[in-house]
Structure formats: C-alpha cells, structure tokens
Design a protein around this motif. Structure first.
Motif, PDB file in Angstrom:
ATOM      1  N   ASP A 132     -13.225   5.256   5.035  1.00 14.88           N
ATOM      2  CA  ASP A 132     -14.018   4.559   6.044  1.00 14.88           C
ATOM      3  C   ASP A 132     -13.722   3.063   6.051  1.00 14.88           C
ATOM      4  O   ASP A 132     -13.652   2.437   7.118  1.00 14.88           O
TER       5      ASP A 132
ATOM      6  N   SER B   1     -12.253  -0.290  18.482  1.00 13.21           N
ATOM      7  CA  SER B   1     -12.435   1.000  17.815  1.00 13.21           C
ATOM      8  C   SER B   1     -11.751   2.141  18.537  1.00 13.21           C
ATOM      9  O   SER B   1     -11.702   3.266  18.024  1.00 13.21           O
TER      10      SER B   1
ATOM     11  N   SER C  26     -12.188   1.081   9.270  1.00 13.87           N
ATOM     12  CA  SER C  26     -12.890  -0.080   9.811  1.00 13.87           C
ATOM     13  C   SER C  26     -11.984  -1.311   9.862  1.00 13.87           C
ATOM     14  O   SER C  26     -11.965  -2.041  10.859  1.00 13.87           O
TER      15      SER C  26
END
Length: 233
Positions: free
Chosen positions: A204, A217, A208
């Motif tokens: 994660d 994103s 990110s």
C-alpha cells in the motif's frame, strides 16, 4: 578506507543507483558519499541506525556500517531486511569469521572489512546489484499514453519527463503495466516483488508513493478484495 583510492578519477558507471550510506564516522561518511556521487550515483548519507531504518525503502542499495551510536548494527541489518530485499553490504572493522557469518545471517548480501579500497567497494556493489537485478531477457519499452516504462534502462517517463522511482516502485509499476488488462492479486504482487519479506502495508505504501509521483490515482486502480490493475490514463 583507503583515502588515496578515492582520489582516482571515477569511471562512468553502467547504472545510476540511489545509494544509502550508513556510516557513524563523519569523515568516512563524507568521503564515501563524495566518491559515489562522482561515479554518478544519487547518495544519501546517515549516521544512525534509526535514520537508516527510516530511509532504507527509498534506496536501491545500502552500505551499512555495523558500528552505530544508537543501535546494534546487526539489529539494523535485520530491521532493513524485515521490510524488504534491498541489496545490502555490511561495511565494518569487525573482520573475524564469526563477524562475517553473523553479518550475512543478519541479512547482508556481502561483507567488506575496513580498511578497504574504493574500487573494491564499487566492484562489490556492482556484483551485488547484478545478482539482485538481473537483466530480463524480454525487457522492453512499455508505453501507455503519456507514460513510458523502459525495462532495459529501468526508467519511467511521464510526458517525456523522468519520474524518479525506487527499485521496488519500478518493479511494481512495470508488473502492472505489462498486464494492462489484468487484475494482479495482492498476494502475487507481494511474492513476485518482495519474495519472503513483505507486509500488506509495504504494498500500500508503494502504491501510494507511485500515485503521488505520477500525479494521480488513476494510473493504479485498487480492486477491493483482490489486488490492483493498471489504469491506462
């Protein structure tokens, strides 16, 4: 370290790496950072184990002094290995067979005893990186709109401008972009990119970071309960 070796004119390196130098001796730290920068590498120098653990995930290779003021060097070595498989060379004055065995068992890929020659250090770095980063036989350039991923040069460009990514970030982005119409399960990503040293938070965090560096994103889509897929913006 042998200072006279560092005065030699640097040869052009075959690759540019983000090197983390962990060295408690200020003089050795400055000399080593300067020498590696003359070889064209991007170098960050830190003097403590705490700083090393904080900065290691952004590095392509770590040069770790085992004699640190705040933490046991072997514990730092284990801590770095626990969060990833970044190539790591232990650099220390402890030169007995037991010291070398303990350093390698703690997670170091190689062990170099002070004093050493700078050219030997560079040769060992190149050898470690060859083992950690073998050239794929089918390496190619992947282009999706404004994004270009060069598997041979390990470079990422967006609208023609270079995007600075870490080794693991590149591997993750390349994996997703190479299968643009496929959802890559989280477990496959963790095993293929991180091997036996991974956690859910590690993936994660890297996703990110890539989204921030790519400016949005939409390049990496989260498929809840499954994994991730390439967004093809």
């Amino acid at each position: 370290m042998e200072p006279q070796r560092l005065s030699l004119r640097a040869q052009n390196p075959t690759a540019t790496w983000q090197v983390l130098v962990v060295e408690s001796n200020t003089g050795d730290l400055d000399t080593l950072v300067g020498g590696l920068r003359r070889h064209g590498h991007e170098v960050r120098g830190v003097a403590t184990g705490g700083e090393a653990l904080h900065a290691c995930e952004a590095a392509d290779i770590v040069l770790l002094d085992l004699e640190l003021p705040d933490m046991d060097g072997l514990e730092v070595c284990r801590g770095i290995r626990a969060v990833g498989d970044v190539p790591m060379i232990a650099v220390t004055a402890w030169g007995s067979e037991l010291d070398r065995v303990l350093g390698l068992q703690a997670g170091a890929d190689d062990y170099l005893v002070k004093p050493y020659g700078f050219r030997e250090l560079v040769a060992r770095m190149e050898a470690v990186m060859r083992r950690a980063r073998p050239q794929p036989r089918t390496a190619r350039v992947i282009s999706h709109g404004a994004l270009t991923i060069d598997g041979n040069l390990r470079e990422v460009r967006l609208d023609g401008r270079p995007v600075e990514v870490t080794r693991k970030e590149f591997d993750l982005l390349h994996l997703l972009a190479a299968h643009p119409d496929t959802v890559i399960p989280r477990k496959r990503i963790m095993q293929q990119i991180w091997g036996d040293s991974w956690s859910r938070r590690t993936v994660d965090t890297h996703v990110s970071s890539l989204r921030q560096k790519l400016g949005g994103s939409d390049w990496i889509i989260t498929v809840r309960g499954v994994g991730f897929r390439f967004g093809k913006c």
